[in-house]
Design an enzyme around this catalytic site. Structure first.
Site: not given
Lengths: 269, 325, 325, 269
Positions: D64-65
């Site tokens: 995930f960013e």
């Protein structure tokens, strides 16, 4: 080292109850204001920071380029990466965080850096890289390490030097770390922010930089050392007119330095 | 390799496979702490030559590789071992004799170079170095840089701030990224897949690790993945960067490994004394390194009591009260 | 202020002192996690106006400040609350009505802008954005930028790589640093001096914190300095950056606080419903925020059982099995 | 939505035992190779990554960013900052680390990104910012978030779209995230590395990009949907010649998606 200096050194040692290294560490410690963030390198600068924290600046924060901030130094570290600097810090980070803290104006403006060097010029610019030609040096030193960074970023620096003619020079063999560059406005001209060297602490006395000219002048001599001796050991002309005699370490200062900071005399000897 | 579920490798095999003659290598650690010494000694044993070495402020690992003749070119900020050798002795000798080409940067510049590599960027900016000889004097000249595509075309460069005086920074130094072929770091804990936890200061190890094409992690303890995953806030390197995991106790000795053991003052002092004398140094190399088959044998040159004196106090992380003269 | 040994402050006092009308403010957190909501609601209660707000991908905090009319200009990468509002409702309405000036960046660009601020740099480079309208369209035009010295003179700019094609990057986007006058973040633990520990993902909070001239930390738990210093590897923010420490339980509610409590799906869904209707939204503002004297009263609008359902499972860090429809 | 499409949608729902969202999630999951690093955004892309990991790509890594890598997803997160993504990760970092991992060529080249958008053009360029004029938009969306970054950095992207004429457009209202730009060599010309969109998964079928022209073409239609219907809902001309019928979700795929990935049907509904 010229004979005069050797004598001086021994004389100081004999006449009083402290060594020159102790004098130097205490002199630097006195320069640190309470509440400041103190960047230290290896050796005597670490001892100065420890002494300041234990004597006159209990709210100062000891800070290492390796990423340790507010280290609880129970034993003197022998390198800035010594595990002793990692104990009970506020944060254990890395070099990226440490130098960002100095380059960051909100924090960097509250940092006082303590540096050493192989050569210094009249504007407090430093060489810690080579003596002789850069490509074929006579003597090679460790290199900048964090010195160039600290000298570029922080609010003010205190510099430790051995006082010899070949170390206080007209022109550096290699310009590793910026001081006042070439005088007033010099830092600004090359793109640096405010900051710069404030005090040079040697084995003979204390030197500072004139407000107007940014040139080094003699601020104080140690007991038993004359201004003339200091000029004799300096490769450029110093203004000697402001020189006072430096108040020697007090018994309390010495006791803390010896018993609390370096009881094993790992740095003091 | 990087997506393997079990990267546990013997040290000799990892070095043979990944550290080739003339390769661009970077090693982690700082001065006398957490240098990947087991790997350094194995590189020496395998007689690697022509290495282009990147290090930070390092220290014992650099000096041993230089002293053993493995290194041709070095990019570094500081070659010193703290009080044990304010300037690394074999490094100094090699430079003064013209046997080692060095490119000098400052500590932060080197940090930013590894960080740029890790971030996939060609450069990062800083104000550090403006006006100094670090900008003016190049160890690797233009001709060399032009002839070798593994080097950036400039040591560094300065630019005017394209945003005017934003942040009171009219000029910036840009330092070029480093992407080593191989980085070797030593950590306290890793799992088989390569997830790793460094305890204490990370120095620039995380940046060096992520900047590299290949990454060898040597670790004091091989732990279960679930152990590391229970407290992921304490881990720094995810397995996706890692090629080989080498469990090796005392892997940073004679440098320190926080929470595990301290540096060995006796070894470091003796090393400096040996390094200052050519015959002694050759004898040191043979006896301590070439004649020991591996790190275990090298460590076994010490009696147990001496090793025990170096074990870290669990509270402080170092050997409290260690005799360090 | 930053060197004080005891920075513990009441929330209302900290906001009054540091968050002035028209000031440049940044808030931490991401979408529906660890937004400094207690501070956000206090800013609304104190009717701050004209704020120039910086946020990242945020989420509930931004939408409430915008909805309450506190914000004139916003620099942001993403205004959404995950499944609860893929686009923040009051934000969308304000932009469509022309009531809010927005400058758009990507997430990484915003991260780098805060990072540049924290590093004391005027800009950082990236390849992200090359060729896109993020470069071409400016929310704040040249005239506005020229007239206001608190803004960089350009939204961003592109340069040719001065190192040729080093790292296969012929062109770079440079994004200008942000140095907010005030940053507010919510953390799990802090001590009186301001040392702080974030558990779980840090988002861009550490960069936002260090980039700011003044930093307010709200925390779930006020802990002893020695507690944090026992495990400094787990801390991110040293006290030297911090101006005020505000202990406030449920300080991120209705967003989540890892290891403490989850987001409140009921609240977030009801918020969206209210936000979509002007009358309902005004009623929401009055009832929930303006008529509660402080965060404690605001939290007390919930019955205990509901709050209990949000408490995080100590193992997973969230409210396992929470009804989230 | 044109009447034809509504019918189609209901037909699919009636004739088979799966919804269009389920079909889309499974279609994306099938695109993920074992061992890949999967960047996911909020919503259906997360479900696709979870489905891939649980069905056909057990060694893929969910990423995930927000900084979570190799999350152990025991419940479906409702945002990329949901505490659920922080559980039992390899490392909990921040955005700086996450995007560096994608911009870094050694790791970025192993990342597949799953994105959504409000508009797409024939080269797979995306708009997730505004409809209408940028300064005075008719509709304002969330903005880029990480989309522009992911599309700029990673090896390949999979894009989720609602298939409507106003969303598949000749010209984007705002160019948020780069696809193939203007065709072959387009990415290189503007300074981007390799990478680019590979697959577009809609509620009507699967589209890919021609090797030579980088133009979108119809690769597959869902059961009960015709190529003509898809063209009718697309604002530019598609090559329909390669279209096959998409194999519907298997019972096993559906079972895992429903029971393991989203039993509460938080995303599926």
């Amino acid at each position: 080292m010229p004979p005069a200096l050797k004598e001086t050194k021994m004389m100081v040692k004999k006449e009083t109850d402290y060594s020159l290294r102790e004098m130097m560490a205490i002199a630097a410690a006195r320069e640190i204001n309470d509440g400041e963030i103190v960047f230290c390198g290896t050796g005597i600068s670490m001892l100065a920071a420890m002494a300041a924290k234990n004597i006159s600046a209990p709210q100062s924060t000891i800070f290492f380029e390796t990423g340790a901030i507010d280290s609880r130094l129970e034993e003197v570290p022998l390198a800035v990466a010594d595990s002793r600097v990692m104990h009970a810090t506020a944060v254990n980070g890395g070099l990226a965080e440490a130098f960002a803290t100095m380059q960051n104006r909100f924090t960097g403006s509250r940092v006082v850096g303590i540096l050493g060097a192989a050569q210094i010029d009249i504007y407090g610019n430093l060489n810690s890289t080579v003596i002789g030609d850069y490509q074929q040096p006579d003597i090679r030193f460790s290199g900048s390490g964090g010195a160039c960074d600290v000298a570029s970023f922080v609010n003010r620096t205190i510099i430790f030097m051995q006082h010899e003619k070949r170390k206080f020079v007209e022109k550096l063999d290699y310009f590793t770390s910026p001081g006042w560059i070439d005088g007033p406005g010099g830092r600004k001209r090359i793109g640096l922010g405010p900051g710069g060297p404030e005090t040079v602490i040697t084995n003979l006395g204390i030197l500072r930089f004139a407000q107007e000219s940014k040139k080094m002048y003699l601020a104080a001599t140690y007991p038993g050392v004359t201004a003339a001796e200091i000029q004799q050991n300096t490769g450029f002309t110093l203004d000697l007119g402001e020189a006072e005699e430096f108040p020697p370490p007090t018994a309390k200062e010495l006791k803390i330095l010896r018993e609390r900071c370096d009881p094993q005399r790992l740095i003091l000897n | 390799m990087k997506s393997s579920q079990n990267k546990v490798t013997k040290l000799a095999a990892a070095i043979t496979l990944l550290v080739k003659d003339n390769c661009h290598l970077s090693i982690g650690g700082f001065t006398i702490n957490r240098n990947p010494m087991a790997a350094v000694y194995e590189i020496i044993r395998q007689k690697k030559r022509g290495l282009h070495l990147y290090a930070h402020s390092n220290g014992q690992g650099v000096d041993e590789l230089v002293g053993a003749g493995c290194v041709t070119r070095l990019e570094i900020a500081y070659a010193g071992s703290g009080r044990f050798a304010p300037t690394c002795v074999r490094f100094r000798r090699a430079v003064e004799k013209g046997e080692l080409k060095v490119e000098d940067y400052s500590n932060y510049q080197m940090t930013l170079r590894f960080m740029a590599g890790a971030m996939g960027l060609p450069f990062l900016p800083t104000r550090s170095g403006l006006g100094t000889d670090i900008i003016k004097h190049w160890g690797f000249d233009k001709a060399l840089r032009k002839s070798d595509e593994t080097l950036p075309d400039q040591k560094l460069t300065t630019i005017d701030n394209p945003f005017g005086d934003w942040c009171n920074s009219p000029k910036l130094v840009l330092v070029p990224a480093i992407n080593p072929e191989v980085t070797i770091i030593h950590v306290q804990q890793a799992d088989r897949r390569g997830n790793a936890r460094i305890q204490g200061l990370t120095f620039a190890d995380v940046e060096q690790a992520k900047a590299a094409r290949h990454l060898i992690i040597t670790c004091e303890e091989l732990v279960e993945e679930d152990f590391l995953k229970q407290e992921p806030d304490r881990n720094q390197i995810p397995f996706i960067h890692v090629d080989a995991v080498v469990p090796i106790v005392w892997g940073a000795y004679p440098t320190a490994c926080y929470k595990h053991y301290d540096y060995d003052p006796r070894y470091l002092n003796n090393y400096r004394l040996a390094a200052e004398n050519e015959d002694k140094y050759q004898a040191y190399l043979i006896k301590k390194i070439m004649k020991t088959a591996n790190h275990q044998e090298f460590i076994a040159l010490n009696d147990d009591e001496h090793l025990k004196s170096l074990i870290a106090d669990p509270e402080t992380g170092y050997a409290t009260g260690l005799k360090r003269n």
